[in-house]
Design a protein around this motif. Structure first.
Motif, PDB file in Angstrom:
ATOM      1  N   ALA A  55      -2.023  13.893  -3.244  1.00 25.41           N
ATOM      2  CA  ALA A  55      -2.011  12.507  -3.989  1.00 25.41           C
ATOM      3  C   ALA A  55      -1.704  12.519  -5.343  1.00 25.41           C
ATOM      4  O   ALA A  55      -2.256  11.862  -6.218  1.00 25.41           O
ATOM      5  CB  ALA A  55      -3.660  11.852  -3.746  1.00 25.41           C
ATOM      6  N   LEU A  84       3.897   8.009  -3.286  1.00 28.12           N
ATOM      7  CA  LEU A  84       4.914   8.409  -2.378  1.00 28.12           C
ATOM      8  C   LEU A  84       6.231   7.433  -2.402  1.00 28.12           C
ATOM      9  O   LEU A  84       7.341   7.956  -2.169  1.00 28.12           O
ATOM     10  CB  LEU A  84       4.114   7.986  -1.090  1.00 28.12           C
ATOM     11  N   LYS A 142     -12.528  18.328   0.050  1.00 24.76           N
ATOM     12  CA  LYS A 142     -13.415  17.205   0.176  1.00 24.76           C
ATOM     13  C   LYS A 142     -14.774  17.840   0.758  1.00 24.76           C
ATOM     14  O   LYS A 142     -14.710  18.824   1.669  1.00 24.76           O
ATOM     15  CB  LYS A 142     -12.744  16.058   1.161  1.00 24.76           C
ATOM     16  N   ALA A 196      -7.080  15.382  -1.784  1.00 21.78           N
ATOM     17  CA  ALA A 196      -7.063  14.585  -3.089  1.00 21.78           C
ATOM     18  C   ALA A 196      -7.356  14.964  -4.338  1.00 21.78           C
ATOM     19  O   ALA A 196      -8.645  15.616  -4.290  1.00 21.78           O
ATOM     20  CB  ALA A 196      -7.153  13.044  -2.808  1.00 21.78           C
ATOM     21  N   HIS A 243      -2.848   5.521  -4.525  1.00 19.58           N
ATOM     22  CA  HIS A 243      -2.262   6.310  -3.797  1.00 19.58           C
ATOM     23  C   HIS A 243      -2.386   6.160  -2.325  1.00 19.58           C
ATOM     24  O   HIS A 243      -3.525   6.173  -2.013  1.00 19.58           O
ATOM     25  CB  HIS A 243      -2.482   7.962  -4.390  1.00 19.58           C
ATOM     26  N   ALA A 244      -1.463   5.928  -1.480  1.00 19.41           N
ATOM     27  CA  ALA A 244      -1.493   5.888  -0.186  1.00 19.41           C
ATOM     28  C   ALA A 244      -2.414   7.013   0.610  1.00 19.41           C
ATOM     29  O   ALA A 244      -3.091   6.901   1.583  1.00 19.41           O
ATOM     30  CB  ALA A 244      -0.324   5.753   0.619  1.00 19.41           C
ATOM     31  N   ASN A 245      -2.429   8.348  -0.190  1.00 18.40           N
ATOM     32  CA  ASN A 245      -3.189   9.237   0.526  1.00 18.40           C
ATOM     33  C   ASN A 245      -4.331   9.565  -0.546  1.00 18.40           C
ATOM     34  O   ASN A 245      -4.704  10.750  -0.633  1.00 18.40           O
ATOM     35  CB  ASN A 245      -2.128  10.612   0.713  1.00 18.40           C
ATOM     36  N   VAL A 275       2.019  14.463  -0.898  1.00 19.71           N
ATOM     37  CA  VAL A 275       1.667  14.206   0.639  1.00 19.71           C
ATOM     38  C   VAL A 275       0.204  14.780   0.632  1.00 19.71           C
ATOM     39  O   VAL A 275      -0.909  14.101   1.183  1.00 19.71           O
ATOM     40  CB  VAL A 275       2.494  14.749   1.600  1.00 19.71           C
ATOM     41  N   LEU A 276       0.034  15.946  -0.038  1.00 19.18           N
ATOM     42  CA  LEU A 276      -1.303  16.468   0.383  1.00 19.18           C
ATOM     43  C   LEU A 276      -2.394  16.111  -0.716  1.00 19.18           C
ATOM     44  O   LEU A 276      -3.867  16.071  -0.535  1.00 19.18           O
ATOM     45  CB  LEU A 276      -1.131  17.979   0.701  1.00 19.18           C
ATOM     46  N   ASP A 290      -7.299   8.999  -0.118  1.00 20.53           N
ATOM     47  CA  ASP A 290      -8.469   9.755   1.017  1.00 20.53           C
ATOM     48  C   ASP A 290      -8.090  11.085   1.693  1.00 20.53           C
ATOM     49  O   ASP A 290      -8.986  11.542   2.284  1.00 20.53           O
ATOM     50  CB  ASP A 290      -9.038   8.806   1.714  1.00 20.53           C
ATOM     51  N   SER A 291      -6.980  11.660   1.131  1.00 23.04           N
ATOM     52  CA  SER A 291      -6.840  12.965   1.590  1.00 23.04           C
ATOM     53  C   SER A 291      -7.674  14.060   1.423  1.00 23.04           C
ATOM     54  O   SER A 291      -8.545  14.020   0.258  1.00 23.04           O
ATOM     55  CB  SER A 291      -5.520  13.397   1.160  1.00 23.04           C
TER      56      SER A 291
END
Length: 349
Positions: free
Chosen positions: A99, A103, A301, A296, A288-290, A96-97, A292-293
C-alpha cells in the motif's frame, strides 16, 4: 516520492498511465538486447536491492527524510531499458502488497520514479564518460553526478504533472521550488548510495556494470620506445564469469538491509510528503485500495513486535521482488533467445 491516490486527477492519471505503459513496452523490447547470460540473473536481484534500500529513509533536513529512487543505479548496472523494468517491478510490488504509492497513481509513479530517473541518469552518465578520462574513478564520478541530477529532475516531472492535473489549487512556483530544493538534498544521498554500489561492483566484477562495458582501455606495451596495443586477451570462459557469488552476496545484503537495518530508518516524512503537507497539495489524498493488506505500511498484520513485523515485511518484500523480477527478466531473455534462434534458422534455410 511515492505519489498516493488523490494527488493527480483521473484524466491526467489515465494519460500518464498510458505513457508509462508505452515506456514499459518499449523497455521490454529494448531489454532483449541488454539481457545476456550475465545480466539476466542479476536484473531481478537489482530490483530486490532497490526495494530493500528504498526502505532505508535517511534524514535530509529538519523533519524531512529521503530514500533511494533507484533509476540511476538500475540503469548503470543492467542498462536503461532493463533499469526502467527493475524500478517498475519494485513500484508494482510496493503498491499492490505494501500500500505504498496509489494504484491509480501507478502510471505517475512509474513515469516519475522509473522512466525519468533512468533516462536522465543514463543520458548524463553517457555524456560525462565521453569527455572524462576512461578510468574507474571517472565512471564513479559520472555515476555520482548522474544519480544526483536524476532526483531533482524527477521532482520537476512530478511538479509538471501536478500543474496539469493537480487536485488542489496551489502556487505551482512555490511547490516547484520546494520540491527541487528538498530533492536536491535527497539527490546527494542517492548519489552516494549509487556511486558506492556501482564502485563496489566495478572493483570485483567490472563486466557486470553495463555503463562501463565499453570503457576499458586497451593494454599498452612499450616496444622499441613506442607504446603499441597489446594483443587482445582471450575471451573468459562462461564458467569463469559465473554470477553466483555476486548474486548470493547481493541477496544477502538485500535481506539484511530490509530485514534488520530498515528498523533504524528515519521516521520523518519523505520529501514529497513534507512538501505536500506544507503547501496543501495533499488535501484530497485518498485511502489506498489495499490499505488492509497483510503487509500494508511495511509491517506484518497481527505481529505486535514492531521490529519483528517490519523485518519480516522487508524480507518478504525482497523475496517477492526478486522472484517477480527474475521471472520477468528470464521471460524476456528467453524471448530474445527464441528470436535469435528463429533468425538463424531462417537465414540457414
Amino acid at each position: 516520492m511515492h505519489v498516493p491516490d488523490g494527488f493527480i486527477d483521473a484524466p491526467t492519471s489515465l494519460a500518464t498511465g498510458a505513457a508509462a505503459a508505452a515506456a514499459v513496452a518499449v523497455s521490454l523490447r529494448g531489454a532483449r538486447r541488454e539481457l545476456d547470460e550475465r545480466t539476466a540473473p542479476l536484473a531481478g536481484l537489482v530490483a530486490a536491492f532497490i526495494f530493500a534500500v528504498q526502505m532505508l529513509n535517511f534524514p535530509v533536513a529538519a523533519g524531512t527524510s529521503g530514500h533511494l529512487l533507484g533509476g540511476a543505479l538500475a540503469a548503470l548496472l543492467v542498462g536503461p531499458y532493463t533499469g526502467v523494468l527493475c524500478v517498475s517491478v519494485v513500484l508494482l510490488m510496493q503498491g499492490v502488497l505494501f500500500a505504498d504509492g496509489g494504484l491509480t497513481a501507478l502510471g505517475v509513479n512509474i513515469t516519475v520514479m522509473a522512466v525519468v530517473t533512468t533516462v536522465v541518469a543514463y543520458a548524463v552518465f553517457r555524456a560525462l564518460v565521453k569527455v572524462l578520462p576512461r578510468t574507474r574513478r571517472s565512471v564513479t564520478a559520472a555515476t555520482f553526478v548522474a544519480a544526483l541530477l536524476s532526483v531533482p529532475v524527477s521532482a520537476l516531472a512530478f511538479t509538471g504533472l501536478y500543474a496539469v492535473g493537480g487536485t488542489t489549487d496551489v502556487a505551482i512556483g512555490k511547490v516547484a521550488a520546494a520540491m527541487v530544493g528538498v530533492h536536491l538534498l535527497i539527490g546527494i544521498g542517492e548519489a552516494v548510495i549509487t556511486s558506492l554500489t556501482v564502485g563496489a561492483v566495478l572493483a570485483v566484477r567490472p563486466d557486470l556494470v553495463h555503463g562501463a562495458r565499453d570503457l576499458h582501455q586497451p593494454l599498452k606495451l612499450r616496444v622499441n620506445g613506442e607504446l603499441v596495443d597489446a594483443p587482445a586477451a582471450r575471451p573468459v570462459p562462461a564458467a569463469a564469469r559465473s554470477t553466483r557469488k555476486v548474486w548470493l552476496s547481493g541477496l544477502a545484503a538485500s535481506l539484511v538491509l530490509a530485514g534488520v537495518v530498515s528498523f533504524y530508518a528515519s521516521a520523518s516524512p519523505d520529501g514529497l510528503e513534507k512538501v505536500a503537507a506544507d503547501h496543501g497539495i495533499d488535501q484530497k489524498t485518498e485511502d489506498h485500495a489495499n490499505a488492509d493488506s497483510p503487509l500494508a505500511d511495511y509491517g506484518v498484520k497481527d505481529v505486535d513486535d514492531a521490529r519483528l513485523s517490519g523485518g519480516l515485511a522487508g524480507v518478504i518484500g525482497v523475496g517477492v521482488t526478486v522472484v517477480a523480477g527474475s521471472g520477468v527478466f528470464w521471460a524476456v531473455r528467453r524471448r530474445r533467445s527464441a528470436s535469435v534462434t528463429d533468425t538463424s534458422v531462417t537465414a540457414g534455410a
